[in-house]
Design an enzyme around this catalytic site. Structure first.
Site, PDB file in Angstrom:
ATOM      1  N   LYS A   1     -17.521  -7.095   9.609  1.00 22.81           N
ATOM      2  CA  LYS A   1     -16.261  -6.631  10.420  1.00 22.81           C
ATOM      3  C   LYS A   1     -15.978  -7.923  11.295  1.00 22.81           C
ATOM      4  O   LYS A   1     -15.057  -8.041  12.012  1.00 22.81           O
ATOM      5  CB  LYS A   1     -16.810  -5.802  11.705  1.00 22.81           C
ATOM      6  CG  LYS A   1     -17.116  -4.367  11.333  1.00 22.81           C
ATOM      7  CD  LYS A   1     -17.284  -3.342  12.522  1.00 22.81           C
ATOM      8  CE  LYS A   1     -17.763  -1.951  11.785  1.00 22.81           C
ATOM      9  NZ  LYS A   1     -18.548  -1.278  12.787  1.00 22.81           N
TER      10      LYS A   1
ATOM     11  N   HIS B   1       0.675  -1.273   0.010  1.00 19.49           N
ATOM     12  CA  HIS B   1       0.126   0.082   0.124  1.00 19.49           C
ATOM     13  C   HIS B   1       0.897   1.174  -0.126  1.00 19.49           C
ATOM     14  O   HIS B   1       0.643   2.392  -0.571  1.00 19.49           O
ATOM     15  CB  HIS B   1      -1.030   0.138   1.336  1.00 19.49           C
ATOM     16  CG  HIS B   1      -2.043  -0.856   1.283  1.00 19.49           C
ATOM     17  ND1 HIS B   1      -2.259  -1.932   2.367  1.00 19.49           N
ATOM     18  CD2 HIS B   1      -2.853  -1.498   0.648  1.00 19.49           C
ATOM     19  CE1 HIS B   1      -3.212  -2.717   2.268  1.00 19.49           C
ATOM     20  NE2 HIS B   1      -3.588  -2.442   0.977  1.00 19.49           N
TER      21      HIS B   1
ATOM     22  N   ARG C   1      -1.930  -6.160  -8.708  1.00 18.88           N
ATOM     23  CA  ARG C   1      -0.607  -6.780  -8.387  1.00 18.88           C
ATOM     24  C   ARG C   1      -0.451  -7.984  -9.379  1.00 18.88           C
ATOM     25  O   ARG C   1       0.528  -8.101  -9.915  1.00 18.88           O
ATOM     26  CB  ARG C   1      -0.751  -7.726  -6.891  1.00 18.88           C
ATOM     27  CG  ARG C   1      -0.657  -6.583  -5.594  1.00 18.88           C
ATOM     28  CD  ARG C   1      -1.316  -7.079  -4.423  1.00 18.88           C
ATOM     29  NE  ARG C   1      -2.699  -7.649  -4.777  1.00 18.88           N
ATOM     30  CZ  ARG C   1      -3.499  -7.798  -3.687  1.00 18.88           C
ATOM     31  NH1 ARG C   1      -3.063  -7.962  -2.472  1.00 18.88           N
ATOM     32  NH2 ARG C   1      -4.713  -8.340  -4.079  1.00 18.88           N
TER      33      ARG C   1
ATOM     34  N   SER D   1      -3.122  -7.630   2.713  1.00 19.54           N
ATOM     35  CA  SER D   1      -3.495  -7.474   4.164  1.00 19.54           C
ATOM     36  C   SER D   1      -3.902  -8.856   5.016  1.00 19.54           C
ATOM     37  O   SER D   1      -3.596  -8.908   5.962  1.00 19.54           O
ATOM     38  CB  SER D   1      -4.489  -6.422   4.495  1.00 19.54           C
ATOM     39  OG  SER D   1      -3.879  -5.145   4.123  1.00 19.54           O
TER      40      SER D   1
END
Ligand code: PNS
Length: 174
Positions: A43, A19, A93, A131
């Site tokens: 979440k 990032h 990517r 991540s």
């Protein structure tokens, strides 16, 4: 010359070196770059709160004068218009990213034709980094050097230890 304000949206749970590589590249290309952390709808897998993610991103980008960090809720294109942004920056990517990114970019353009999506490639050494993988390695106690900044690595270790303590004892650490 036009004044190009770009939004770099994402979950950033947590920010990775990939990032940061893209933010640095974007800051050179655009007049202003807003790193925008999307309020999670789901979440369940989150490791860091929105404020914690913001804090880490702010610390890691403080030397880039034209970069700011915000949290947003709702549709990305509506947020772009509210911020006066004319571009969305996304990183690609590998080829595998392309299909989903294309779908998102075209859907965003259909909803808001004034906003263009710009794809940039991170440095090659980050092409396998995400991540999600960082969270998994952290949970399993693997090496994180070179994948995230030292501050983020430290926060990850603390968070994983804290979660482990809670699940072992049912109690929060002080
Ligand atoms: O880091 P991520 O998880 O790949 O980021 C995905 C993100 C946050 C960019 C995407 O889910 C998004 O734009 N969310 C905001 C809601 C929205 O506008 N959804 C419609 C996209 S076509």
């Amino acid at each position: 010359m036009k004044n190009i304000v770009a939004i770099y949206p994402g979950s950033f749970d947590p920010v990775t070196n990939g990032h940061l590589d893209l933010i640095e590249r974007g800051s050179k290309l655009f007049d202003k770059l807003i790193v925008a952390i999307a309020q999670n709808l789901d979440k369940s897998e989150a490791l860091f709160s929105m404020e914690e993610r913001k804090e880490m991103l702010v610390a890691m980008t403080e030397e880039l004068d034209n970069v700011s960090v915000e949290i947003f809720e709702g549709l990305l294109v509506s947020y772009c218009i509210r911020q006066g942004a004319n571009a969305v920056l996304r990183g690609i990517r590998a080829v595998s990213d392309y299909e989903f990114e294309l779908q998102m970019a075209l859907m965003n353009r259909k909803m808001e034709p004034r906003v263009e999506t710009v794809f940039m490639m991170p440095a090659q050494q980050y092409s396998y980094l995400s991540s999600r993988i960082v969270r998994e390695i952290a949970k399993l106690g693997g090496p994180l050097t070179g994948l995230v900044p030292a501050m983020v690595e430290e926060r990850l270790r603390e968070r994983v230890a804290h979660r482990r303590h809670i699940s072992a004892t049912g109690k929060h650490l002080l």
